[in-house]
Each structure stands twice: as structure tokens, then as C-alpha cells.
Motif scaffolding. Sequence first.
Motif, PDB file in Angstrom:
ATOM      1  N   LEU A 259      15.229   3.783   7.185  1.00  0.00           N
ATOM      2  CA  LEU A 259      16.116   3.579   6.138  1.00  0.00           C
ATOM      3  C   LEU A 259      16.136   2.154   5.773  1.00  0.00           C
ATOM      4  O   LEU A 259      16.331   1.755   4.414  1.00  0.00           O
ATOM      5  CB  LEU A 259      17.394   4.201   6.066  1.00  0.00           C
ATOM      6  CG  LEU A 259      17.586   5.621   6.323  1.00  0.00           C
ATOM      7  CD1 LEU A 259      18.956   5.997   6.635  1.00  0.00           C
ATOM      8  CD2 LEU A 259      17.131   6.253   4.841  1.00  0.00           C
ATOM      9  N   GLY A 260      15.897   1.291   6.677  1.00  0.00           N
ATOM     10  CA  GLY A 260      16.058  -0.368   6.556  1.00  0.00           C
ATOM     11  C   GLY A 260      14.836  -0.768   5.715  1.00  0.00           C
ATOM     12  O   GLY A 260      14.684  -1.776   5.301  1.00  0.00           O
ATOM     13  N   ALA A 261      13.586   0.201   5.824  1.00  0.00           N
ATOM     14  CA  ALA A 261      12.214  -0.578   4.999  1.00  0.00           C
ATOM     15  C   ALA A 261      12.624  -0.222   3.641  1.00  0.00           C
ATOM     16  O   ALA A 261      11.824  -0.733   2.900  1.00  0.00           O
ATOM     17  CB  ALA A 261      11.214   0.663   5.387  1.00  0.00           C
ATOM     18  N   ARG A 262      13.722   0.330   3.091  1.00  0.00           N
ATOM     19  CA  ARG A 262      14.058   0.228   1.816  1.00  0.00           C
ATOM     20  C   ARG A 262      14.199  -1.146   0.955  1.00  0.00           C
ATOM     21  O   ARG A 262      13.844  -1.429   0.045  1.00  0.00           O
ATOM     22  CB  ARG A 262      15.701   0.978   1.692  1.00  0.00           C
ATOM     23  CG  ARG A 262      16.175   0.904   0.232  1.00  0.00           C
ATOM     24  CD  ARG A 262      17.642   1.372   0.107  1.00  0.00           C
ATOM     25  NE  ARG A 262      18.338   0.701  -0.814  1.00  0.00           N
ATOM     26  CZ  ARG A 262      19.667   0.505  -0.853  1.00  0.00           C
ATOM     27  NH1 ARG A 262      20.343   1.199   0.212  1.00  0.00           N
ATOM     28  NH2 ARG A 262      20.329   0.027  -1.835  1.00  0.00           N
ATOM     29  N   TRP A 263      14.784  -2.014   1.876  1.00  0.00           N
ATOM     30  CA  TRP A 263      14.937  -3.643   1.387  1.00  0.00           C
ATOM     31  C   TRP A 263      13.463  -4.049   1.357  1.00  0.00           C
ATOM     32  O   TRP A 263      13.319  -4.917   0.389  1.00  0.00           O
ATOM     33  CB  TRP A 263      15.475  -4.180   2.410  1.00  0.00           C
ATOM     34  CG  TRP A 263      16.926  -3.549   2.832  1.00  0.00           C
ATOM     35  CD1 TRP A 263      17.236  -3.057   4.114  1.00  0.00           C
ATOM     36  CD2 TRP A 263      18.032  -3.301   1.981  1.00  0.00           C
ATOM     37  NE1 TRP A 263      18.572  -2.498   4.047  1.00  0.00           N
ATOM     38  CE2 TRP A 263      18.972  -2.821   2.781  1.00  0.00           C
ATOM     39  CE3 TRP A 263      18.426  -3.504   0.673  1.00  0.00           C
ATOM     40  CZ2 TRP A 263      20.320  -2.153   2.534  1.00  0.00           C
ATOM     41  CZ3 TRP A 263      19.434  -2.976   0.282  1.00  0.00           C
ATOM     42  CH2 TRP A 263      20.360  -2.447   1.104  1.00  0.00           C
ATOM     43  N   ILE A 264      12.489  -3.594   1.571  1.00  0.00           N
ATOM     44  CA  ILE A 264      11.320  -4.115   1.573  1.00  0.00           C
ATOM     45  C   ILE A 264      10.526  -3.422   0.349  1.00  0.00           C
ATOM     46  O   ILE A 264       9.857  -3.955  -0.544  1.00  0.00           O
ATOM     47  CB  ILE A 264      10.175  -3.896   2.839  1.00  0.00           C
ATOM     48  CG1 ILE A 264      10.816  -4.659   3.963  1.00  0.00           C
ATOM     49  CG2 ILE A 264       8.877  -4.519   2.590  1.00  0.00           C
ATOM     50  CD1 ILE A 264      11.258  -6.049   3.844  1.00  0.00           C
ATOM     51  N   PHE A 322       2.744   2.103  -9.120  1.00  0.00           N
ATOM     52  CA  PHE A 322       2.736   2.289  -7.516  1.00  0.00           C
ATOM     53  C   PHE A 322       4.030   2.825  -7.053  1.00  0.00           C
ATOM     54  O   PHE A 322       5.104   2.128  -7.270  1.00  0.00           O
ATOM     55  CB  PHE A 322       2.278   0.991  -7.022  1.00  0.00           C
ATOM     56  CG  PHE A 322       2.286   1.218  -5.511  1.00  0.00           C
ATOM     57  CD1 PHE A 322       1.133   1.623  -4.837  1.00  0.00           C
ATOM     58  CD2 PHE A 322       3.264   0.878  -4.901  1.00  0.00           C
ATOM     59  CE1 PHE A 322       1.031   1.666  -3.331  1.00  0.00           C
ATOM     60  CE2 PHE A 322       2.987   0.832  -3.298  1.00  0.00           C
ATOM     61  CZ  PHE A 322       2.028   1.054  -2.670  1.00  0.00           C
ATOM     62  N   SER A 323       4.210   3.784  -6.058  1.00  0.00           N
ATOM     63  CA  SER A 323       5.497   3.972  -5.540  1.00  0.00           C
ATOM     64  C   SER A 323       4.950   4.346  -3.934  1.00  0.00           C
ATOM     65  O   SER A 323       4.041   4.554  -3.550  1.00  0.00           O
ATOM     66  CB  SER A 323       5.932   5.270  -6.039  1.00  0.00           C
ATOM     67  OG  SER A 323       5.178   6.403  -6.028  1.00  0.00           O
ATOM     68  N   TYR A 324       6.154   4.147  -3.181  1.00  0.00           N
ATOM     69  CA  TYR A 324       5.917   4.313  -1.567  1.00  0.00           C
ATOM     70  C   TYR A 324       6.280   5.814  -1.239  1.00  0.00           C
ATOM     71  O   TYR A 324       7.172   6.444  -1.714  1.00  0.00           O
ATOM     72  CB  TYR A 324       6.871   3.565  -0.855  1.00  0.00           C
ATOM     73  CG  TYR A 324       6.575   2.081  -1.040  1.00  0.00           C
ATOM     74  CD1 TYR A 324       5.446   1.516  -0.191  1.00  0.00           C
ATOM     75  CD2 TYR A 324       7.105   1.249  -1.795  1.00  0.00           C
ATOM     76  CE1 TYR A 324       4.886   0.215  -0.188  1.00  0.00           C
ATOM     77  CE2 TYR A 324       6.624  -0.248  -2.042  1.00  0.00           C
ATOM     78  CZ  TYR A 324       5.920  -0.585  -1.110  1.00  0.00           C
ATOM     79  OH  TYR A 324       5.510  -1.968  -1.022  1.00  0.00           O
ATOM     80  N   PRO A 325       5.383   6.365  -0.551  1.00  0.00           N
ATOM     81  CA  PRO A 325       5.516   7.900  -0.095  1.00  0.00           C
ATOM     82  C   PRO A 325       6.561   7.796   1.017  1.00  0.00           C
ATOM     83  O   PRO A 325       6.905   9.114   1.614  1.00  0.00           O
ATOM     84  CB  PRO A 325       4.239   8.266  -0.046  1.00  0.00           C
ATOM     85  CG  PRO A 325       3.437   7.202   0.524  1.00  0.00           C
ATOM     86  CD  PRO A 325       3.960   5.955  -0.219  1.00  0.00           C
ATOM     87  N   SER A 326       6.374   6.844   2.090  1.00  0.00           N
ATOM     88  CA  SER A 326       6.957   6.716   3.235  1.00  0.00           C
ATOM     89  C   SER A 326       7.587   5.784   3.695  1.00  0.00           C
ATOM     90  O   SER A 326       6.905   4.758   3.635  1.00  0.00           O
ATOM     91  CB  SER A 326       6.119   7.480   4.471  1.00  0.00           C
ATOM     92  OG  SER A 326       6.431   7.355   5.625  1.00  0.00           O
ATOM     93  N   TYR A 327       9.062   5.485   3.911  1.00  0.00           N
ATOM     94  CA  TYR A 327       9.810   4.609   4.509  1.00  0.00           C
ATOM     95  C   TYR A 327       8.985   4.068   5.885  1.00  0.00           C
ATOM     96  O   TYR A 327       9.244   2.858   6.185  1.00  0.00           O
ATOM     97  CB  TYR A 327      11.220   4.749   4.431  1.00  0.00           C
ATOM     98  CG  TYR A 327      12.206   4.486   3.206  1.00  0.00           C
ATOM     99  CD1 TYR A 327      11.598   3.636   2.433  1.00  0.00           C
ATOM    100  CD2 TYR A 327      13.092   5.422   3.093  1.00  0.00           C
ATOM    101  CE1 TYR A 327      12.200   3.587   1.138  1.00  0.00           C
ATOM    102  CE2 TYR A 327      13.901   4.987   1.902  1.00  0.00           C
ATOM    103  CZ  TYR A 327      13.573   4.195   0.930  1.00  0.00           C
ATOM    104  OH  TYR A 327      13.935   3.991  -0.409  1.00  0.00           O
TER     105      TYR A 327
END
Length: 353
Positions: A259-264, A322-327
Motif C-alpha cells: 500500500l505504501g507504493a501508492r505514494w510512488i 498509463f496506469s499501474y496494475p500492481s502496487y
Amino acid sequence: GAEAATEVVRLRRRDGDGSANTVGQGWSGDTVHGAGGDAAGEVGEAQASPRGAKEGNFGSPSGNLGLYGVGTNVICIHRRAGGNAAGCKRMDERCGAVEDFRGGLLFGAFVDHALYVLIHDAGHNLFFKSVFCNRLSLLVANLPHVTPSAILFRFYHIQHHIELNRPEKDPDVPMQWEAKWVGNSSWRKAFWLMNFAIFQSARMLFYTHKVPMGKELLWVSANWVTNVGCAYVIYLYYGWAPVIYLLVSSVFSVGLHPLGARWIAEHYPNHPFQSTYSYYGNCNTVAFNIGFHNEHHDFPSIPWNRLPRLRKLAPEYYDTLFSYPSYTRLLFDFIFNPKWDLSVRFESENKVM
């Protein structure tokens, strides 16, 4: 409906120039208005909302769900503090550091992260029509985090929307000393993310663009009183074990955790360059759709439960980004891939300013 909504999105977004998210320009300390608010109202009507999406209220789905979220998390404090501490009122009994660590990582972090997202929406005045009630919601939702942060988050988050990605003005952009120290070292990136809340707080000591004053400081004081008071009551009844557990949960919820990868994911530029990125993975189901971040920055007055609908109304403007599929994948990539360092954010932003 849909045609009008996509036209609003087109007018708000400037593809590729890094200045797409200007909705926040009309904000003041206690209201959310201006172009973004009006646009959100139009989209709210297009979604058959009885009172629009400009402000949260009891009559709207967001109002009811937001109130439910705050209410159930008051109960959550009792269950996490009481349930985990029952029969072990001191740290030298069954509730040890391993249990705190494991529980905070696997369960508490998800609950606390969801609470942070509720704080985010209350900070946008999306729970209730009354700003006062939204501020009270901030205090309640912040209780399980132990550390008082909700009121200051609200204040600085408004600046984040107004000054998006502008170095030394957007409080979410790392300071140069911060980026220089972290560099692209794997262990320092992991350490930075693990202590994200501490680095964010330290950053605010150097932030001078706008500082809280007057009434805002009174609310900050109330935040400290309620959080410290709640933690003290838990300690009196159950000892340090549940307080430690709550703190561990809070640290993981914004730190070294998927969940912390959200900040990136939200604003650190990848290729192709965008000022904001969305995430459409499964974590949105336990994080109140915070991954719909392009949608949120375009229309910050639309509550979390309507953001997926906004994306469906304008697929040609969101599905093409572009979007991220996985944190989780992003977390490991950020730590171990040397291309990632904190300076990529403000250096890329400077190129387009």
C-alpha cells in the motif's frame, strides 16, 4: 450526460504538458469551489445523483458510506485494542513484538490505510455538507493512527492540489536534500519508504510557502488532544501492547508495504510522462478507490464511490493514459531498480514548468 462529462474532462486536461491538474486553483481553507467544483456538479447530475457530487451529504451514497466508515472504525479501535490485548495487559505477556508486527503488516495496515483515505475524502469536505462535521470526521478517523495528523494533512493536501508538483510549493514533492540523500540506493529507498511519515513530517519543517494559522491551529490542537487522550485511555485499560500494535499498523499503512507504493504510483513520473497516474488494481476495494488518482485530481469534489463511474463516462481520456496494475510490483521495482530515485519527480517537473 456522457458527452457533456467527457467535454468537461477534455477542457480540464492538457495531455502531456504536466499541468493537467489545475482544479484546485479555486480552493480556500474551508470550501471547495471554482471550475472543478462546478464540473463535479455536472458529472454528479449525469450520474443521477439526487443532490450532485459537489458536496458530500447524508442524502448521498458517499455521505452514508463515509459516516458508516467513520462509525465502524470507532468500533475498530475497541476491537483492535481490546481484542488483541485481552488477557495480556503488559508487553511481557502473550502479545509480543512478533504479534504486533505480524498483525500490523497483514491486517492493521489495510485498516489504517483505509482510514487515511477516509481522512482524505473528509479533507475534501465529501462526508457532510457541513465543514465542521467534516473536520470532526477527521478527528474520529485519525484516532487509530495514534499520531495526530489528520488536520495538518487536510491543510497541506489542499496546497498539494493547488500547487501540484511545483518544487518547494507542493508539500508532497521531496526536498532536494531528501532526494540527494536517498539517491537510487536500494536500502535507502527502502528506509525512506519505511519511515515515510517521518520524512514527510521533517519536510514540513522546511515548508514555508503557506503555514497553518489562526483557527487551523485550534483544530491542530484538538487533533493532538483527541489522539493523545485516546491512546492514553487505551494504555490505562490494556497497557502498551495495543498502542504499539496501532502504531505498527499506522507505520506500515503508509510505509514499506504494498500500500505504501501508492505514494510512488500517484505522482512520480514514469514513461510516458504524466503529472498524475492512476492504479486500477484490487487494492482499490479496500482503499476506497484512491487508485483512481487522475480522476480525483481532475475532479476533487467527486467522492470515492463515484470515481469508477467517472472513468466509464470518459474512457477515451482515462483508458489511454498509463496506469499501474500492481502496487506490489511497483514496490519492488522502486526499491531495486536504479532508474527510480526521488529526484525524478522535481527534475521532470522543472522541465515542463
